[in-house]
Design a protein around this motif. Structure first.
Motif, PDB file in Angstrom:
ATOM      1  N   GLY A  43     129.755  88.259   6.089  1.00 15.44           N
ATOM      2  CA  GLY A  43     130.812  89.106   6.638  1.00 15.44           C
ATOM      3  C   GLY A  43     130.714  90.578   6.326  1.00 15.44           C
ATOM      4  O   GLY A  43     131.507  91.376   6.842  1.00 15.44           O
ATOM      5  N   MET A  44     129.777  91.003   5.466  1.00 18.69           N
ATOM      6  CA  MET A  44     129.632  92.432   5.200  1.00 18.69           C
ATOM      7  C   MET A  44     129.126  93.124   6.459  1.00 18.69           C
ATOM      8  O   MET A  44     128.338  92.569   7.224  1.00 18.69           O
ATOM      9  CB  MET A  44     128.672  92.660   4.034  1.00 18.69           C
ATOM     10  N   ASP A  45     129.564  94.347   6.681  1.00 18.68           N
ATOM     11  CA  ASP A  45     129.201  95.082   7.890  1.00 18.68           C
ATOM     12  C   ASP A  45     127.893  95.843   7.739  1.00 18.68           C
ATOM     13  O   ASP A  45     127.219  96.130   8.731  1.00 18.68           O
ATOM     14  CB  ASP A  45     130.327  96.060   8.249  1.00 18.68           C
ATOM     15  N   ASP A  46     127.531  96.202   6.507  1.00 17.77           N
ATOM     16  CA  ASP A  46     126.305  96.961   6.266  1.00 17.77           C
ATOM     17  C   ASP A  46     125.880  96.731   4.826  1.00 17.77           C
ATOM     18  O   ASP A  46     126.579  96.040   4.068  1.00 17.77           O
ATOM     19  CB  ASP A  46     126.528  98.453   6.554  1.00 17.77           C
ATOM     20  N   LYS A  89     133.110 103.712  13.641  1.00 18.72           N
ATOM     21  CA  LYS A  89     133.766 102.435  13.936  1.00 18.72           C
ATOM     22  C   LYS A  89     135.288 102.564  13.831  1.00 18.72           C
ATOM     23  O   LYS A  89     136.031 102.027  14.641  1.00 18.72           O
ATOM     24  CB  LYS A  89     133.276 101.353  12.969  1.00 18.72           C
ATOM     25  N   LYS A  90     135.735 103.308  12.779  1.00 25.33           N
ATOM     26  CA  LYS A  90     137.166 103.411  12.515  1.00 25.33           C
ATOM     27  C   LYS A  90     137.844 104.477  13.380  1.00 25.33           C
ATOM     28  O   LYS A  90     139.022 104.359  13.711  1.00 25.33           O
ATOM     29  CB  LYS A  90     137.388 103.729  11.027  1.00 25.33           C
ATOM     30  N   LYS A 100     137.712  89.005   4.911  1.00 25.53           N
ATOM     31  CA  LYS A 100     137.378  88.805   6.317  1.00 25.53           C
ATOM     32  C   LYS A 100     138.009  87.551   6.912  1.00 25.53           C
ATOM     33  O   LYS A 100     138.038  87.380   8.125  1.00 25.53           O
ATOM     34  CB  LYS A 100     135.872  88.734   6.494  1.00 25.53           C
ATOM     35  N   LYS A 135     125.541 105.844   6.326  1.00 30.58           N
ATOM     36  CA  LYS A 135     126.349 104.622   6.396  1.00 30.58           C
ATOM     37  C   LYS A 135     127.824 104.969   6.590  1.00 30.58           C
ATOM     38  O   LYS A 135     128.531 104.295   7.357  1.00 30.58           O
ATOM     39  CB  LYS A 135     126.177 103.793   5.119  1.00 30.58           C
ATOM     40  N   ALA A 162     130.417 104.009   9.611  1.00 29.35           N
ATOM     41  CA  ALA A 162     131.740 103.417   9.355  1.00 29.35           C
ATOM     42  C   ALA A 162     132.840 104.260   9.998  1.00 29.35           C
ATOM     43  O   ALA A 162     133.792 103.731  10.581  1.00 29.35           O
ATOM     44  CB  ALA A 162     131.967 103.293   7.857  1.00 29.35           C
ATOM     45  N   TYR A 170     135.958  98.114   6.650  1.00 31.12           N
ATOM     46  CA  TYR A 170     134.519  98.107   6.932  1.00 31.12           C
ATOM     47  C   TYR A 170     133.825  97.991   5.580  1.00 31.12           C
ATOM     48  O   TYR A 170     133.957  98.872   4.730  1.00 31.12           O
ATOM     49  CB  TYR A 170     134.131  99.407   7.640  1.00 31.12           C
ATOM     50  N   LEU A 230     125.149  90.021   5.056  1.00 32.57           N
ATOM     51  CA  LEU A 230     125.610  90.219   6.435  1.00 32.57           C
ATOM     52  C   LEU A 230     126.159  88.926   7.020  1.00 32.57           C
ATOM     53  O   LEU A 230     127.151  88.946   7.761  1.00 32.57           O
ATOM     54  CB  LEU A 230     124.463  90.762   7.288  1.00 32.57           C
ATOM     55  N   THR A 271     134.411  89.566  -0.152  1.00 31.77           N
ATOM     56  CA  THR A 271     134.212  89.865   1.268  1.00 31.77           C
ATOM     57  C   THR A 271     134.748  88.736   2.141  1.00 31.77           C
ATOM     58  O   THR A 271     135.436  88.972   3.146  1.00 31.77           O
ATOM     59  CB  THR A 271     132.717  90.070   1.565  1.00 31.77           C
TER      60      THR A 271
END
Length: 686
Positions: A656-659, A680-681, A627, A673, A677, A636, A653, A623
């Motif tokens: 850098g993880m988003d969820d 977001k995209k 990132k 989830k 995502a 994501y 988190l 990750t």
């Protein structure tokens, strides 16, 4: 008669007349003076008598025989008896040591005719048998020949002052005794920061000699830098009057000796320094720090072990429960459905046991926290009951839920913890009940605009609990009867966890039971009320969910996500693949962090389901690598792990993880989830 004779007679008559007249006049003057003197004497006596009547002092006279022969009138008021007749002094005074020299003193006064310039003290008793200390001044009365007739004494009652001084001396003696008994060295230091006095026990046994310090300055006795530090502390005490504490050490015979110094201001000229040896205490502190460090290491090792076990157990459980849920949705015979339900119920039970052990570990380490959200009380209770429904049906037990009218529809509380409490109590109720049923009652104990105290009762018709066993129910690793461990199973942690979770939610838990009749477990929790505007939104969403076609799981039309699954367990990869296919999504697969990084560099993935624990480069490292570039095209990343600790989620988190998703993965959670995502995209353009 001759003229000369006549003249002589006349002169003599004149002289006689003059003498008579003069004598008469002198007699009258003398008489007048005597009368005036008598009047003055009477006035003086009257004044003296008046003064003595209102005074606490009194006059008395004693003779050579040691008898009080007279006393001022106020004696009766002061002592309760008159002294009109001679009274032997021995009848008045006590046997107190104060009177031991009295008779010798009286003899010396009559022998020498001299009295003391300073007073002396005697102790007498009055008619009420009370004792008085008298301060006495004396005057010797002599006749014209110089013979001592008697002695006049002026007595003052100083009993109160005497007793106060006696108490003060006794107190000082006690304090001195205590100080001498202390193992501490005590020094008195003056304004010049010089040693002026000390108190120690067995100076000859000490490695330092306090007697050598007297007259010397502290800075000349105590080595630097401590000498200057001590001086500064002493000056501060003189200046502020506040107690100062200081720890210091000296090296003696190759070993460091520790002391605690307390500096106390006595007055403007002196301070007291109490020096106490604390070497043994310091050694204990060192050992305690070592023990604490060892305990922390053990706790960390236990935490690591539990995290590892959590991962190792939850990973296969993810496959067992996930595949069982998928199998239950296929066409099965009645026998097959029963087998699948058994597998599913056993898997859920095993998962609850794992959660109990992990939660107990969190309780021990103080890491258990409240995670509040809006929840439906009815849905919470129904969902909890449905999880033990299989076991209840197998035993032909009825599961009932009853909500009082004053119970609100929605509240704000910790959904997971409430569900866990209910599951533990319901599971126990079903486990120990062979016939009848289990009922859950929910009511409001009290409520305001902002908060509510909810009351839950889980009532069963089971075997009941003996009264002498009730106190042991909520203790760790205990059951009402040790034989139950074999017959009914269980870790003995359930009720201990219930007690701690209820406490976490600011409530109380209690139990009532009767052998052969059943048991009732009650608990309260403090929840927050949901305001009216939020209630309308919640009800609207609830209606939309009820109208939603549960089979319409496809999201690929709105969110055509390109997905990479990082998972080194083939069963979990297959399960995740099936879940994604239901959403209309396909995925590529990687089995290590290095492979994830490589594949992401070759293709632009929208979402990476990143397993945290993988061989080689783990999910955390992968990750960070993905990132680091800071590119807007970075995928994501949803962390997937069997580590269910809150600190693991926070770490993911933070890196850098988003969820984050905890195993075992549930389809509904994964779908939610993925929708987040997708939003977001592929944001909706107005």
């Amino acid at each position: 008669m001759s003229s000369s004779l006549f003249i002589t007679i006349v002169v003599c008559l004149i002289v006689i007349t003059v003498v008579v007249l003069a004598t008469t006049r002198h007699t009258k003057v003398l008489k007048k003076r005597l009368i005036e003197s008598e009047r003055t004497r009477k006035r003086t006596r009257n004044s003296l008598d008046h003064l003595m009547r209102h005074s606490s002092d009194f006059l008395f006279k004693y003779n050579r025989a040691g008898e009080v022969i007279s006393a001022s009138p106020n004696v009766r008021r002061l002592l309760g008896f008159p002294l009109k007749e001679p009274v032997p002094i021995r009848n008045i005074v006590t046997n107190s040591p104060v009177n031991h020299q009295l008779y010798k003193h009286m003899r010396q006064v009559f022998e020498t005719g001299r009295v003391r310039n300073e007073p002396y003290f005697i102790e007498i008793k009055d008619s009420w048998d009370n004792k008085h200390i008298l301060e006495v001044f004396e005057v010797v009365n002599k006749n014209s020949e110089g013979y001592i007739k008697n002695v006049t004494g002026i007595a003052r009652d100083v009993t109160d002052q005497y007793n106060a001084e006696l108490e003060l001396k006794q107190s000082e003696n006690k304090q001195l005794t205590i100080i001498k008994a202390l193992p501490d060295a005590i020094f008195t230091i003056d304004r010049e920061i010089r040693y002026v006095d000390y108190t120690v026990q067995n100076e000859e046994e000490l490695w330092f000699k306090p007697s050598h310090f007297i007259g010397k300055k502290v800075a000349d006795v105590v080595p630097e830098p401590m000498g200057s530090i001590f001086t500064a502390y002493i000056e501060k005490v003189f200046e502020t009057g506040e107690l100062q504490r200081i720890e210091y050490s000296f090296r003696q015979k190759g070993q460091e000796q520790f002391y605690e110094g307390r500096i106390i201001k006595l007055d403007e000229q002196f301070v007291m320094v109490i020096s106490r040896p604390i070497t043994a205490q310091k050694q204990v502190e060192v050992e305690l720090r070592k023990a604490a460090k060892a305990a922390e290491s053990a706790a960390q090792a236990k935490s690591n072990f539990l995290a590892t076990m959590s991962h190792e157990i939850r990973t296969p459980m993810n496959g067992v429960i996930g595949m069982t849920n998928l199998l239950a949705e296929t066409e099965l015979t009645e026998d097959q459905k029963e087998y699948v339900e058994t597998i599913k119920a056993s898997g859920e039970t095993l998962l609850r046991i794992i959660n109990d052990i992990l939660d107990y570990s969190k309780i021990e380490s103080g890491k258990l926290q409240v995670d509040e959200s809006v929840l439906s009380l009815k849905k919470l209770v129904d969902d909890s009951a449905s999880l033990i429904m299989y076991e209840a049906k197998r035993k032909n037990l009825a599961i009932n839920t009853i909500f009082e009218e004053d119970t609100p529809e929605f509240v704000i509380s910790d959904r997971g913890r409430l569900r866990q409490i209910l599951l533990n109590l319901l599971s126990n109720a079903v486990k120990f009940t062979e016939s009848g049923g289990v009922t859950v009652f929910v009511s409001s104990e009290s409520q305001s605009d902002k908060s509510i105290i909810l009351n839950f009762k889980v009532q069963d018709t089971g075997i009941g609990i003996p009264q002498d066993k009730l106190n042991f129910l909520f203790k760790e690793f205990s059951q009402a009867d040790s034989s139950h461990t074999r017959k009914f199973g269980g870790t003995g942690l359930g009720l201990a966890i219930v007690k701690n979770l209820v406490k976490l939610l600011n409530g109380k838990v209690s139990v009532e039971s009767q052998v052969g009749v059943g048991s009732e477990f009650s608990f309260t929790v403090v929840a927050r009320m949901v305001n009216e505007s939020n209630l309308r939104v919640i009800r609207s969403k609830a209606g939309e969910e009820e109208n939603e076609d549960k089979k319409d799981w496809v999201i690929s039309q709105d969110y055509p996500l390109k997905v990479l699954v990082a998972e080194d367990n083939t069963i979990n990869s297959k399960l995740t693949s099936i879940f994604l296919e239901r959403m209309g999504l396909s995925a590529d697969f990687a089995i290590s962090g290095e492979e994830v990084v490589s594949m992401c560099r070759e293709a632009n993935y929208d979402v990476v389901l990143m397993d945290v624990a993988m061989p080689g480069m783990d999910g955390y490292e992968a990750t960070q690598v993905l990132k680091q570039a800071g590119s807007e095209a970075a995928p994501y990343i949803i962390g997937v792990s069997a580590n269910a600790f809150k600190e693991d989620i926070k770490r993911a988190l933070d890196l850098g993880m988003d969820d984050y998703l905890s195993k075992p993965i549930k389809f509904e959670e994964l779908r939610e989830k993925m929708i987040v995502a997708g939003q977001k995209k592929f944001p909706v353009v107005p």
